[in-house]
Design a protein around this motif. Sequence first.
Motif, PDB file in Angstrom:
ATOM      1  N   SER A 193       0.873  -1.181   0.000  1.00 15.56           N
ATOM      2  CA  SER A 193       0.000   0.000   0.000  1.00 15.56           C
ATOM      3  C   SER A 193       0.905   1.225   0.000  1.00 15.56           C
ATOM      4  O   SER A 193       2.074   1.133   0.398  1.00 15.56           O
ATOM      5  CB  SER A 193      -0.835  -0.007   1.286  1.00 15.56           C
ATOM      6  OG  SER A 193      -1.408   1.258   1.514  1.00 15.56           O
ATOM      7  N   ILE A 194       0.349   2.367  -0.370  1.00 13.21           N
ATOM      8  CA  ILE A 194       1.112   3.597  -0.174  1.00 13.21           C
ATOM      9  C   ILE A 194       1.441   3.759   1.314  1.00 13.21           C
ATOM     10  O   ILE A 194       2.409   4.423   1.674  1.00 13.21           O
ATOM     11  CB  ILE A 194       0.363   4.848  -0.709  1.00 13.21           C
ATOM     12  CG1 ILE A 194      -1.092   4.830  -0.263  1.00 13.21           C
ATOM     13  CG2 ILE A 194       0.447   4.937  -2.218  1.00 13.21           C
ATOM     14  CD1 ILE A 194      -1.410   5.765   0.790  1.00 13.21           C
ATOM     15  N   GLY A 245       3.773   7.657   6.215  1.00 13.47           N
ATOM     16  CA  GLY A 245       3.237   7.492   7.573  1.00 13.47           C
ATOM     17  C   GLY A 245       1.845   8.107   7.614  1.00 13.47           C
ATOM     18  O   GLY A 245       1.699   9.313   7.453  1.00 13.47           O
ATOM     19  N   LEU A 246       0.817   7.282   7.763  1.00 17.43           N
ATOM     20  CA  LEU A 246      -0.565   7.793   7.777  1.00 17.43           C
ATOM     21  C   LEU A 246      -1.061   7.859   9.224  1.00 17.43           C
ATOM     22  O   LEU A 246      -0.818   6.927  10.002  1.00 17.43           O
ATOM     23  CB  LEU A 246      -1.482   6.876   6.953  1.00 17.43           C
ATOM     24  CG  LEU A 246      -1.093   6.672   5.486  1.00 17.43           C
ATOM     25  CD1 LEU A 246      -2.037   5.654   4.835  1.00 17.43           C
ATOM     26  CD2 LEU A 246      -1.135   7.996   4.728  1.00 17.43           C
ATOM     27  N   ALA A 303      -0.063   0.317  13.049  1.00 21.31           N
ATOM     28  CA  ALA A 303       0.099  -1.112  12.766  1.00 21.31           C
ATOM     29  C   ALA A 303      -0.040  -1.379  11.273  1.00 21.31           C
ATOM     30  O   ALA A 303       0.744  -2.129  10.678  1.00 21.31           O
ATOM     31  CB  ALA A 303      -0.935  -1.919  13.547  1.00 21.31           C
ATOM     32  N   TYR A 304      -1.015  -0.742  10.644  1.00 22.36           N
ATOM     33  CA  TYR A 304      -1.266  -0.961   9.208  1.00 22.36           C
ATOM     34  C   TYR A 304      -0.040  -0.538   8.387  1.00 22.36           C
ATOM     35  O   TYR A 304       0.456  -1.304   7.561  1.00 22.36           O
ATOM     36  CB  TYR A 304      -2.508  -0.174   8.791  1.00 22.36           C
ATOM     37  CG  TYR A 304      -2.915  -0.398   7.346  1.00 22.36           C
ATOM     38  CD1 TYR A 304      -3.497  -1.597   6.949  1.00 22.36           C
ATOM     39  CD2 TYR A 304      -2.714   0.589   6.384  1.00 22.36           C
ATOM     40  CE1 TYR A 304      -3.869  -1.800   5.634  1.00 22.36           C
ATOM     41  CE2 TYR A 304      -3.083   0.389   5.062  1.00 22.36           C
ATOM     42  CZ  TYR A 304      -3.672  -0.807   4.691  1.00 22.36           C
ATOM     43  OH  TYR A 304      -4.036  -1.016   3.380  1.00 22.36           O
ATOM     44  N   CYS A 305       0.444   0.682   8.628  1.00 21.35           N
ATOM     45  CA  CYS A 305       1.593   1.184   7.862  1.00 21.35           C
ATOM     46  C   CYS A 305       2.814   0.292   8.076  1.00 21.35           C
ATOM     47  O   CYS A 305       3.536  -0.034   7.130  1.00 21.35           O
ATOM     48  CB  CYS A 305       1.932   2.620   8.264  1.00 21.35           C
ATOM     49  SG  CYS A 305       0.678   3.821   7.801  1.00 21.35           S
ATOM     50  N   LEU A 363       2.353   9.105  -4.342  1.00 26.04           N
ATOM     51  CA  LEU A 363       3.707   9.016  -3.760  1.00 26.04           C
ATOM     52  C   LEU A 363       4.686  10.024  -4.362  1.00 26.04           C
ATOM     53  O   LEU A 363       5.838  10.086  -3.931  1.00 26.04           O
ATOM     54  CB  LEU A 363       4.255   7.592  -3.899  1.00 26.04           C
ATOM     55  CG  LEU A 363       3.669   6.541  -2.951  1.00 26.04           C
ATOM     56  CD1 LEU A 363       4.318   5.184  -3.184  1.00 26.04           C
ATOM     57  CD2 LEU A 363       3.827   6.942  -1.482  1.00 26.04           C
ATOM     58  N   THR A 364       4.232  10.802  -5.332  1.00 29.78           N
ATOM     59  CA  THR A 364       5.108  11.870  -5.835  1.00 29.78           C
ATOM     60  C   THR A 364       5.080  13.062  -4.877  1.00 29.78           C
ATOM     61  O   THR A 364       5.902  13.963  -4.987  1.00 29.78           O
ATOM     62  CB  THR A 364       4.632  12.400  -7.213  1.00 29.78           C
ATOM     63  OG1 THR A 364       3.334  12.978  -7.053  1.00 29.78           O
ATOM     64  CG2 THR A 364       4.572  11.293  -8.245  1.00 29.78           C
TER      65      THR A 364
END
Length: 252
Positions: A144-145, A150-151, A156-158, A250-251
């Motif tokens: 995933s992005i 860092g979201l 945990a997901y990241c 992601l740019t």
Amino acid sequence: MDDLFSVAGKTALVTGGARGLGFTYAKALASRGAKVIICDLDEHAVAAAVAELTSYGEIKGYKANVAIEQEVIALVDKVSNELGQLDILINNAGVVQRVTTEDMTLQEWNRVMDVNLTGTFLCCKHFGVMMKRKGKGKIINVSSIAGRMGLDLRLAYCTSKAAIEHLTRTLAAEWGPDHVNINAIGPGYIKTAMNEDTRADPVRYQKMLNQLPWGRFGEPEELVGVLLFLASPASDYVTGQTIFVDGGLLTQ
Ligand SMILES: NC(=O)c1ccc[n+]([C@@H]2O[C@H](COP(=O)([O-])OP(=O)(O)OC[C@H]3O[C@@H](n4cnc5c(N)ncnc54)[C@H](O)[C@@H]3O)[C@@H](O)[C@H]2O)c1
């Protein structure tokens, strides 16, 4: 050229295939002539998805939790009996937990890690044996992005998605001599049930749209091109990579 991206006659397993992106991957593969098995947590959801997908091609489904090793081993038996061997494994099953780190319980942390990371490891391990034996195979993990950015509220997901990228690189090196390709797809913001709640919050949704050079969320079908590339002979010399399908997120 047609053969280069063909999955016709191939056998494939899509984990978490009863809905969302997994359902779209299963549909894309079945409608192009692959024999597909999906697995998911809920028997009724699996049956409903199989009923819907049957009109697109050859498809079966089983209830299996990828985070439980015995269930993965039992699924290997079913896939062996049903398909004989496995050409394409898509480790799509995943969960997200939105919570501040101070409030995250160990149980919540473990659930995300167990499904996203351990589930990917277990399926790679047990289905990889079939591929190594054959000296050929395509494993497509799902990052995933979030593996690169860092979201907020998703520690945990990241972390699990970043680890999937490194698992992908490391296993690609280990199984290169066996000619098993291990790559990952990295979706950006794609419209599925997983982010229904965020899209329902107008302020949060607009903030996400503002981050996107493409100015919109992706549709599940927009992942199919990269999926077919990674599942077909077109990617035979590509391994250990994560390919992002993110409308340019992601740019930023
Ligand atoms: N939708 C997005 O914007 C997005 C972005 C980046 C990455 N992803 C990743 O794509 C994958 C699919 O996401 P989605 O949006 O379709 O989510 P979704 O929640 O719509 O579907 C996930 C499916 O996985 C199944 N599942 C969950 N835990 C499982 C387990 N232990 N064993 C077997 N099946 C299990 C669920 O029941 C569900 O059917 C996930 O790995 C997710 O992290 C999604």
